[in-house]
Each structure stands twice: as structure tokens, then as C-alpha cells.
Design a protein around this motif. Structure first.
Motif, PDB file in Angstrom:
ATOM      1  N   ASN A   1      42.608  43.980  51.608  1.00  0.00           N
ATOM      2  CA  ASN A   1      43.947  43.439  51.365  1.00  0.00           C
ATOM      3  C   ASN A   1      44.125  42.108  52.079  1.00  0.00           C
ATOM      4  N   SER A   2      45.135  41.374  51.661  1.00  0.00           N
ATOM      5  CA  SER A   2      45.475  40.078  52.270  1.00  0.00           C
ATOM      6  C   SER A   2      44.236  39.203  52.405  1.00  0.00           C
TER       7      SER A   2
ATOM      8  N   ARG B   1      43.317  44.917  57.737  1.00  0.00           N
ATOM      9  CA  ARG B   1      43.258  44.373  56.373  1.00  0.00           C
ATOM     10  C   ARG B   1      42.280  45.159  55.492  1.00  0.00           C
TER      11      ARG B   1
ATOM     12  N   SER C   1      41.507  29.641  47.559  1.00  0.00           N
ATOM     13  CA  SER C   1      42.670  29.296  48.393  1.00  0.00           C
ATOM     14  C   SER C   1      43.652  28.414  47.635  1.00  0.00           C
TER      15      SER C   1
ATOM     16  N   VAL D   1      39.361  36.344  43.285  1.00  0.00           N
ATOM     17  CA  VAL D   1      40.730  36.734  43.589  1.00  0.00           C
ATOM     18  C   VAL D   1      41.391  35.606  44.367  1.00  0.00           C
ATOM     19  N   GLN D   2      42.680  35.457  44.212  1.00  0.00           N
ATOM     20  CA  GLN D   2      43.402  34.439  44.963  1.00  0.00           C
ATOM     21  C   GLN D   2      43.664  34.910  46.384  1.00  0.00           C
TER      22      GLN D   2
ATOM     23  N   VAL E   1      37.148  34.357  47.130  1.00  0.00           N
ATOM     24  CA  VAL E   1      38.582  34.249  47.371  1.00  0.00           C
ATOM     25  C   VAL E   1      38.969  32.780  47.289  1.00  0.00           C
TER      26      VAL E   1
ATOM     27  N   GLY F   1      45.407  36.124  49.530  1.00  0.00           N
ATOM     28  CA  GLY F   1      46.547  37.026  49.606  1.00  0.00           C
ATOM     29  C   GLY F   1      46.434  38.243  48.712  1.00  0.00           C
ATOM     30  N   GLY F   2      45.475  38.222  47.814  1.00  0.00           N
ATOM     31  CA  GLY F   2      45.286  39.325  46.894  1.00  0.00           C
ATOM     32  C   GLY F   2      44.440  40.441  47.478  1.00  0.00           C
ATOM     33  N   SER F   3      44.155  41.436  46.650  1.00  0.00           N
ATOM     34  CA  SER F   3      43.408  42.620  47.075  1.00  0.00           C
ATOM     35  C   SER F   3      42.274  42.916  46.106  1.00  0.00           C
ATOM     36  N   LEU F   4      41.262  43.568  46.627  1.00  0.00           N
ATOM     37  CA  LEU F   4      40.159  44.084  45.828  1.00  0.00           C
ATOM     38  C   LEU F   4      39.727  45.413  46.422  1.00  0.00           C
TER      39      LEU F   4
ATOM     40  N   GLN G   1      38.567  49.015  50.628  1.00  0.00           N
ATOM     41  CA  GLN G   1      39.811  48.405  50.186  1.00  0.00           C
ATOM     42  C   GLN G   1      40.062  47.168  51.031  1.00  0.00           C
TER      43      GLN G   1
END
Length: 124
Positions: A84-85, A67, A124, A12-13, A122, A15-18, A82
């Protein structure tokens, strides 16, 4: 005894979420306190979050509050994380853990049962 299988990891990039899931098999899921831990390359396993048997109590690593959110669905024998960010420093293998003790612990040694982990990367 409970068996745990994590899922939901991936790339995931920043700032994204999983949302990670941990499915439990075996009897008595609602009897277990559940925790999430993570281990980055070259580092020790560290506490992420934990939740009590019925979900009424949660705890988080101080650096992750706001987060990450832990939740559970005892009807589905599943605990969730969850995230986030997301940041590059969240890159790690994430593990689900379970224990029958009264205390909802933050130390890995307090948990008797572990899944094999799911990898989160993640970028960057």
C-alpha cells in the motif's frame, strides 16, 4: 523441492496498491518459511518481508513496516504481499523465496528456493 511463481506485478501510480502472489508447487508448502525480496536496477537484492510456516510469525524491513503486509494460505499453497501507499522507490523486481530452515531469515543466502520475480513499477 518447491517451485515458485510470482504474479501480480505491474505499473501503478504513486500512492496506489498492489497485491503480489507467489504460488508454490511441489510437496510440503507448509514446511517452508517464505520470504519476499526485491531488487531495484543497479542495487543489491534486499529483504522485504518473511513469514513462518504456519503464519504465526512475520518480519519486515524496518523501512516498509506499516505499508507492506505478508500473508500465506497453506491450503492454496500461496504467499501474498500486500503493498500500500506505493512510492517510486518501491520500483523493483520482487522475488518470492522459500526455505526449510528453522530460522525465518532476512538474508537472501538463507533461502534455497527462488521464483523468477515479478516487476513492479511505481510512477511518480
Amino acid at each position: 523441492q518447491v517451485q515458485l511463481v510470482e504474479s501480480g506485478g505491474g505499473l501503478v501510480q504513486a500512492g496506489g496498491s498492489l497485491r503480489l502472489s507467489c504460488a508454490a508447487s511441489g510437496r510440503g508448502f507448509s514446511s517452508y518459511n517464505m520470504g519476499w525480496f526485491r531488487q531495484a536496477p543497479g542495487k543489491e537484492r534486499e529483504f522485504v518481508a518473511a513469514i513462518s510456516r504456519e503464519g504465526g510469525y512475520t518480519s519486515y524491513a524496518d523501512s516498509l513496516k506499516g505499508r507492506f503486509t505478508i500473508a500465506r494460505d497453506n491450503a492454496k499453497n500461496t504467499v501474498y504481499l500486500q503493498m500500500n501507499s506505493l512510492k517510486a522507490e518501491d520500483t523493483a523486481v520482487y522475488y518470492c523465496a522459500a526455505d526449510l530452515s528453522v530460522r525465518v531469515g532476512q538474508n537472501p543466502i538463507e533461502y534455497a528456493y527462488w521464483g523468477l520475480g515479478t516487476r513492479v513499477i511505481v510512477s511518480s
